[in-house]
Design an enzyme around this catalytic site. Structure first.
Site, PDB file in Angstrom:
ATOM      1  N   ARG A  23      54.839   4.027 167.132  1.00 18.76           N
ATOM      2  CA  ARG A  23      55.153   3.505 165.803  1.00 18.76           C
ATOM      3  C   ARG A  23      56.449   2.732 165.931  1.00 18.76           C
ATOM      4  O   ARG A  23      57.519   3.307 166.157  1.00 18.76           O
ATOM      5  CB  ARG A  23      55.286   4.654 164.800  1.00 18.76           C
ATOM      6  CG  ARG A  23      55.682   4.231 163.407  1.00 18.76           C
ATOM      7  CD  ARG A  23      54.546   3.534 162.718  1.00 18.76           C
ATOM      8  NE  ARG A  23      54.869   3.335 161.304  1.00 18.76           N
ATOM      9  CZ  ARG A  23      54.572   2.231 160.655  1.00 18.76           C
ATOM     10  NH1 ARG A  23      53.934   1.254 161.260  1.00 18.76           N
ATOM     11  NH2 ARG A  23      54.889   2.107 159.392  1.00 18.76           N
ATOM     12  N   ASP A  26      59.836   3.646 164.178  1.00 18.10           N
ATOM     13  CA  ASP A  26      60.583   4.812 164.676  1.00 18.10           C
ATOM     14  C   ASP A  26      61.193   4.606 166.052  1.00 18.10           C
ATOM     15  O   ASP A  26      62.258   5.131 166.344  1.00 18.10           O
ATOM     16  CB  ASP A  26      59.659   6.031 164.792  1.00 18.10           C
ATOM     17  CG  ASP A  26      59.245   6.616 163.473  1.00 18.10           C
ATOM     18  OD1 ASP A  26      59.761   6.192 162.434  1.00 18.10           O
ATOM     19  OD2 ASP A  26      58.381   7.509 163.485  1.00 18.10           O
ATOM     20  N   GLU A  90      44.306   3.293 167.270  1.00 18.42           N
ATOM     21  CA  GLU A  90      44.569   3.220 168.708  1.00 18.42           C
ATOM     22  C   GLU A  90      44.346   4.581 169.351  1.00 18.42           C
ATOM     23  O   GLU A  90      43.717   4.679 170.398  1.00 18.42           O
ATOM     24  CB  GLU A  90      46.027   2.819 168.973  1.00 18.42           C
ATOM     25  CG  GLU A  90      46.375   1.387 168.810  1.00 18.42           C
ATOM     26  CD  GLU A  90      47.855   1.129 169.060  1.00 18.42           C
ATOM     27  OE1 GLU A  90      48.300   0.049 168.664  1.00 18.42           O
ATOM     28  OE2 GLU A  90      48.570   1.991 169.630  1.00 18.42           O
TER      29      GLU A  90
END
Length: 160
Positions: A23, A26, A90
């Site tokens: 991500r 982050d 994914e």
């Protein structure tokens, strides 16, 4: 005599050594950038979305193709990983490839503990709860399956 499917998987060549799933919000500008540079420095051909996506082409198709064409996967789980349907899709594809091919996934738990991913509690559960999508069941299964793999819990690693 070996079956043709096992022979073809042995001889398969991959476009990428490693596919990084993370991500960006982050981890992109800290852990993942450092990891990518270290892999690159050691001659490991790595797919990282901001480095490899081609302009003007569909992102989802490129990501799924890159997953299929990668030997290894490093999944960087973070507090907001499950907030991204891209990341979760994914992950589902990665887990499918790991089960059906000779590809291997390695989870890295960055600022989350494996049980939060496995059971979708804490920040991971909160991020996942924001989805009202028909895919939620397969996302939960993929999170649990990936968190059950042997990987790295950075909270328990010296210097993270």
């Amino acid at each position: 005599m070996a079956s043709s499917s096992s022979t073809s998987s042995i001889n398969k060549s991959y476009q990428y050594d490693v596919f990084l799933s993370f991500r960006g919000e982050d981890t992109r500008k800290n852990f993942v950038d450092h990891l990518y540079e270290a892999l690159h420095r050691h001659g490991i051909h790595t797919f990282k979305d901001d480095e490899r996506l081609k302009q003007g082409e569909g992102i989802n198709n490129q990501l799924l193709k890159a997953i299929e064409e990668s030997k290894l996967f490093i999944i960087v789980f973070s507090k907001k990983y499950a907030s991204s349907s891209w990341c979760l899709n994914e992950l589902v594809k990665i887990m499918e490839c790991q089960k059906s091919n000779d590809q291997i996934a390695y989870p890295v738990f960055y600022d989350v503990v494996p049980s939060e991913v496995r059971k979708q509690h804490g920040p991971v559960g909160e991020a996942l709860a924001k989805h009202t999508n028909k895919d939620i069941r397969k996302w939960r299964e993929a999170l649990t399956e990936a968190a059950n793999l042997s990987g790295w819990d950075l909270e328990k690693t010296a210097d993270g």
